[in-house]
Design a protein around this motif. Sequence first.
Motif, PDB file in Angstrom:
ATOM      1  N   ILE A  85       3.280   9.871   4.009  1.00  9.26           N
ATOM      2  CA  ILE A  85       3.618   9.038   5.162  1.00  9.26           C
ATOM      3  C   ILE A  85       4.406   7.828   4.686  1.00  9.26           C
TER       4      ILE A  85
ATOM      5  N   GLU B   6       2.341  -1.905   8.054  1.00  8.69           N
ATOM      6  CA  GLU B   6       3.676  -2.505   8.225  1.00  8.69           C
ATOM      7  C   GLU B   6       3.572  -4.029   8.213  1.00  8.69           C
TER       8      GLU B   6
ATOM      9  N   THR C 225      -3.449   2.002  11.971  1.00  6.15           N
ATOM     10  CA  THR C 225      -3.408   1.809  10.519  1.00  6.15           C
ATOM     11  C   THR C 225      -1.971   1.586  10.070  1.00  6.15           C
ATOM     12  N   GLN C 226      -1.048   2.363  10.597  1.00  8.42           N
ATOM     13  CA  GLN C 226       0.361   2.207  10.225  1.00  8.42           C
ATOM     14  C   GLN C 226       0.884   0.825  10.595  1.00  8.42           C
TER      15      GLN C 226
ATOM     16  N   ILE D  79       5.564   4.279   5.214  1.00  9.19           N
ATOM     17  CA  ILE D  79       5.210   3.101   5.987  1.00  9.19           C
ATOM     18  C   ILE D  79       6.408   2.161   6.072  1.00  9.19           C
TER      19      ILE D  79
ATOM     20  N   GLY E 107      -3.808   6.524   6.976  1.00  8.36           N
ATOM     21  CA  GLY E 107      -2.421   6.135   7.173  1.00  8.36           C
ATOM     22  C   GLY E 107      -1.745   6.886   8.291  1.00  8.36           C
ATOM     23  N   SER E 108      -2.402   7.893   8.858  1.00  5.25           N
ATOM     24  CA  SER E 108      -1.768   8.690   9.911  1.00  5.25           C
ATOM     25  C   SER E 108      -1.966   8.095  11.301  1.00  5.25           C
TER      26      SER E 108
ATOM     27  N   TRP F  70       4.444   3.909   0.605  1.00  3.20           N
ATOM     28  CA  TRP F  70       4.152   5.279   1.035  1.00  3.20           C
ATOM     29  C   TRP F  70       2.662   5.553   0.833  1.00  3.20           C
TER      30      TRP F  70
ATOM     31  N   PRO G 169      -1.771   5.399  14.289  1.00  2.40           N
ATOM     32  CA  PRO G 169      -0.814   4.326  14.593  1.00  2.40           C
ATOM     33  C   PRO G 169      -1.335   2.917  14.295  1.00  2.40           C
TER      34      PRO G 169
END
Length: 197
Positions: A114, A158, A153-154, A116, A148-149, A121, A151
Amino acid sequence: MWISVTLQADAARAEALSDALMEAGALSVSIEDADAGTAAETPQFGEPGHFPSALWDHSRVIALIDGGTSTDKLEAMLAVAAQAAGLASVPPFSTAEVAEQNWVQLTQSQFEPIRISERLWIVPSWHTAPDPTAINIELDPGMAFGTGSHPTTQLCLEWLCDHVSAGCSVLDYGCGSGILAIAAAKLGAGEVLGIDI
């Protein structure tokens, strides 16, 4: 090979039927929303270990049965389970064969690296890092929240990429896998603490 048996049940009987199927010899049992994917789908929310107060009005009880079970033995098992659950008869059901598979490989195939940001990553251990010059957090999906998958968490990752500065302190409260704490440390935070129950 196994046999998957899917039975229809209402909210009042689904859990009792699930328990009765396990007692009757099922290898595993799950309960799902029978209306999933339709306009009548009913989402349920809750934390692990804290179950919703009621199941779906239209539930689907799915039992996994040993593949060597004869039709007569399966029907007898379902009759015993239905009676134990307080049902007058066996609810409508369907069966399907579940072939032997490499379940680990099948599960792993669902998880890709994933991205980021350009700097960060999340990479499962069975993959090669797409950008070896970036910060690559090796993290395998597991029981803890935070692969990390998701939203949220992402978005947090970020934010960390944009706001962590050298020497800052970061508290990851309810850290799950610790992904945010690990990312903060790799991004240069001076002090990082992750806490969970």
